[in-house]
Design a protein around this motif. Sequence first.
Motif, PDB file in Angstrom:
ATOM      1  N   GLU A 162       0.818  -1.211   0.000  1.00 28.22           N
ATOM      2  CA  GLU A 162       0.000   0.000   0.000  1.00 28.22           C
ATOM      3  C   GLU A 162       0.851   1.260   0.000  1.00 28.22           C
ATOM      4  O   GLU A 162       2.035   1.239   0.326  1.00 28.22           O
ATOM      5  CB  GLU A 162      -0.869   0.029   1.265  1.00 28.22           C
ATOM      6  CG  GLU A 162      -1.918  -1.054   1.361  1.00 28.22           C
ATOM      7  CD  GLU A 162      -2.722  -0.894   2.645  1.00 28.22           C
ATOM      8  OE1 GLU A 162      -3.213   0.228   2.908  1.00 28.22           O
ATOM      9  OE2 GLU A 162      -2.831  -1.875   3.387  1.00 28.22           O
ATOM     10  N   ALA A 163       0.219   2.358  -0.324  1.00 28.83           N
ATOM     11  CA  ALA A 163       0.853   3.664  -0.195  1.00 28.83           C
ATOM     12  C   ALA A 163       1.022   3.986   1.291  1.00 28.83           C
ATOM     13  O   ALA A 163       0.348   3.397   2.144  1.00 28.83           O
ATOM     14  CB  ALA A 163      -0.010   4.726  -0.872  1.00 28.83           C
ATOM     15  N   PRO A 164       1.924   4.890   1.626  1.00 27.04           N
ATOM     16  CA  PRO A 164       2.098   5.262   3.030  1.00 27.04           C
ATOM     17  C   PRO A 164       0.791   5.776   3.637  1.00 27.04           C
ATOM     18  O   PRO A 164      -0.021   6.408   2.965  1.00 27.04           O
ATOM     19  CB  PRO A 164       3.148   6.374   2.964  1.00 27.04           C
ATOM     20  CG  PRO A 164       3.891   6.122   1.703  1.00 27.04           C
ATOM     21  CD  PRO A 164       2.880   5.570   0.744  1.00 27.04           C
ATOM     22  N   ALA A 165       0.592   5.467   4.906  1.00 29.63           N
ATOM     23  CA  ALA A 165      -0.617   5.912   5.605  1.00 29.63           C
ATOM     24  C   ALA A 165      -0.639   7.435   5.697  1.00 29.63           C
ATOM     25  O   ALA A 165       0.399   8.071   5.848  1.00 29.63           O
ATOM     26  CB  ALA A 165      -0.658   5.311   7.001  1.00 29.63           C
ATOM     27  N   PRO A 166      -1.819   8.053   5.596  1.00 31.35           N
ATOM     28  CA  PRO A 166      -1.919   9.504   5.785  1.00 31.35           C
ATOM     29  C   PRO A 166      -1.385   9.901   7.157  1.00 31.35           C
ATOM     30  O   PRO A 166      -1.518   9.158   8.131  1.00 31.35           O
ATOM     31  CB  PRO A 166      -3.427   9.770   5.686  1.00 31.35           C
ATOM     32  CG  PRO A 166      -3.955   8.620   4.898  1.00 31.35           C
ATOM     33  CD  PRO A 166      -3.116   7.445   5.285  1.00 31.35           C
ATOM     34  N   ARG A 167      -0.775  11.053   7.233  1.00 33.79           N
ATOM     35  CA  ARG A 167      -0.170  11.497   8.489  1.00 33.79           C
ATOM     36  C   ARG A 167      -1.210  11.604   9.607  1.00 33.79           C
ATOM     37  O   ARG A 167      -0.912  11.360  10.783  1.00 33.79           O
ATOM     38  CB  ARG A 167       0.524  12.847   8.263  1.00 33.79           C
ATOM     39  CG  ARG A 167       1.588  13.192   9.295  1.00 33.79           C
ATOM     40  CD  ARG A 167       2.604  12.074   9.513  1.00 33.79           C
ATOM     41  NE  ARG A 167       3.129  11.507   8.312  1.00 33.79           N
ATOM     42  CZ  ARG A 167       4.366  11.720   7.864  1.00 33.79           C
ATOM     43  NH1 ARG A 167       5.180  12.513   8.539  1.00 33.79           N
ATOM     44  NH2 ARG A 167       4.803  11.130   6.772  1.00 33.79           N
ATOM     45  N   GLU A 168      -2.450  11.925   9.233  1.00 33.69           N
ATOM     46  CA  GLU A 168      -3.520  12.018  10.231  1.00 33.69           C
ATOM     47  C   GLU A 168      -3.691  10.691  10.977  1.00 33.69           C
ATOM     48  O   GLU A 168      -3.849  10.664  12.202  1.00 33.69           O
ATOM     49  CB  GLU A 168      -4.832  12.403   9.542  1.00 33.69           C
ATOM     50  CG  GLU A 168      -6.028  12.461  10.488  1.00 33.69           C
ATOM     51  CD  GLU A 168      -7.318  12.767   9.754  1.00 33.69           C
ATOM     52  OE1 GLU A 168      -8.317  13.095  10.428  1.00 33.69           O
ATOM     53  OE2 GLU A 168      -7.324  12.672   8.501  1.00 33.69           O
ATOM     54  N   ASP A 169      -3.650   9.588  10.231  1.00 34.50           N
ATOM     55  CA  ASP A 169      -3.826   8.284  10.860  1.00 34.50           C
ATOM     56  C   ASP A 169      -2.612   7.905  11.697  1.00 34.50           C
ATOM     57  O   ASP A 169      -2.739   7.230  12.729  1.00 34.50           O
ATOM     58  CB  ASP A 169      -4.089   7.233   9.791  1.00 34.50           C
ATOM     59  CG  ASP A 169      -5.439   7.434   9.123  1.00 34.50           C
ATOM     60  OD1 ASP A 169      -6.465   7.133   9.756  1.00 34.50           O
ATOM     61  OD2 ASP A 169      -5.467   7.918   7.978  1.00 34.50           O
ATOM     62  N   LEU A 170      -1.431   8.306  11.257  1.00 36.96           N
ATOM     63  CA  LEU A 170      -0.238   8.061  12.064  1.00 36.96           C
ATOM     64  C   LEU A 170      -0.322   8.794  13.391  1.00 36.96           C
ATOM     65  O   LEU A 170       0.003   8.246  14.449  1.00 36.96           O
ATOM     66  CB  LEU A 170       1.016   8.515  11.305  1.00 36.96           C
ATOM     67  CG  LEU A 170       1.636   7.545  10.295  1.00 36.96           C
ATOM     68  CD1 LEU A 170       2.837   8.197   9.628  1.00 36.96           C
ATOM     69  CD2 LEU A 170       2.052   6.249  10.971  1.00 36.96           C
ATOM     70  N   ILE A 171      -0.778  10.044  13.334  1.00 29.26           N
ATOM     71  CA  ILE A 171      -0.877  10.838  14.559  1.00 29.26           C
ATOM     72  C   ILE A 171      -1.881  10.221  15.517  1.00 29.26           C
ATOM     73  O   ILE A 171      -1.649  10.154  16.739  1.00 29.26           O
ATOM     74  CB  ILE A 171      -1.260  12.292  14.218  1.00 29.26           C
ATOM     75  CG1 ILE A 171      -0.094  12.970  13.483  1.00 29.26           C
ATOM     76  CG2 ILE A 171      -1.622  13.071  15.474  1.00 29.26           C
ATOM     77  CD1 ILE A 171      -0.414  14.329  12.928  1.00 29.26           C
ATOM     78  N   ARG A 172      -2.993   9.719  14.994  1.00 32.70           N
ATOM     79  CA  ARG A 172      -3.970   9.039  15.855  1.00 32.70           C
ATOM     80  C   ARG A 172      -3.355   7.801  16.500  1.00 32.70           C
ATOM     81  O   ARG A 172      -3.613   7.484  17.662  1.00 32.70           O
ATOM     82  CB  ARG A 172      -5.198   8.651  15.043  1.00 32.70           C
ATOM     83  CG  ARG A 172      -6.076   9.824  14.655  1.00 32.70           C
ATOM     84  CD  ARG A 172      -7.221   9.358  13.778  1.00 32.70           C
ATOM     85  NE  ARG A 172      -8.091  10.466  13.397  1.00 32.70           N
ATOM     86  CZ  ARG A 172      -9.061  10.382  12.499  1.00 32.70           C
ATOM     87  NH1 ARG A 172      -9.272   9.218  11.881  1.00 32.70           N
ATOM     88  NH2 ARG A 172      -9.802  11.419  12.202  1.00 32.70           N
TER      89      ARG A 172
END
Length: 247
Positions: free
Chosen positions: A172-182
Motif C-alpha cells: 500500500e501507499a504510506p498511511a496519511p499522516r492524520e492516521d499516524l498521529i492518531r
Amino acid sequence: MSIPVIILHHPQLGENIGSTARVMLNFGLTELRLVAPRDGWPNAAAEPLSAGAFEAGVSVEVFDTAEAAIADLGTVLAATARPRGMEKLVVDAAGGVERIMQRGHKAGILFGAESHGLPSDVVGLADAIMTYPVNPDFASLNLAQAVGVFSAGWGAAQGAIGRWEGEKTGVEAPAPREDLIRMFEHLEEELERAGYFYPPDKTPLMKTNIRNGFIRGDWTMQEVRTFRGAIKALALGRGQARVKRDD
C-alpha cells in the motif's frame, strides 16, 4: 546497434559452454561463437547446463581460428585478468558495454580457455582489454561467470529490469499522516496509563523519539490498523489482569 556476440576461445568443457549459453540468454545475448572447442561441437555435456538456452534462442557457430571468428566485427574486446604489457585501452564491464554502444559497430567479446585464458596474440587482435575488479589474490572466475558479468552489464544498459522491478507488489501507499498521529496518540495514552513517561519533564522528548522511530518505518494504512489493534489487545490484557487480582 547489433547485439554483441560472445566468443569462447578454445573452450574445454561442454558444461561451461552450456552454462555460458544459459547466462547469455538471461540477459538477451543470443550469438555464441566457439573457436576450436577442445571436445568438438555439438557436445552432449553442454545441454543439461544450458537449461534449454540453445532451443530458446542461443545460436552456436564454430570457427577454426580467432581471426575467422572476429572477421566480421568492428569492435572486439578481450576479457582477461592478467596484465599484458600492451598499449591498449583497459575497461571494466560497464566500460566495455559503453564502448560497444558508443562505437555502434557489430561487436564481440573474446573469453579464453578455462585453464589458461586468452593467449597474448589473440588479445593483440582486440581494440581494448576488459577486466573485472576481482580479488587480486584470487582472480579466478569460472568461464560462464566471467561471461555473466559482462552480460548483466549489457542487459542493464539496454534498460532491462529485474523480474519484479517496476511491477506492483501489493504494498500500500504510506498511511496519511492524520492516521499516524492518531496511532501515536493512542499509544501515548496507553503508555501514560502504564506510567511509562517519567519524569514528567522528559515526556515531550520521549514522545518525539517514539514518533520519529515510527515515522521512519513508512507505515501503510494496514500496518497502522494492525498496530492499533495490538495496542488495544495489550490494554485489554492489562485491564483483565487487574480484575483478576482484585478478585
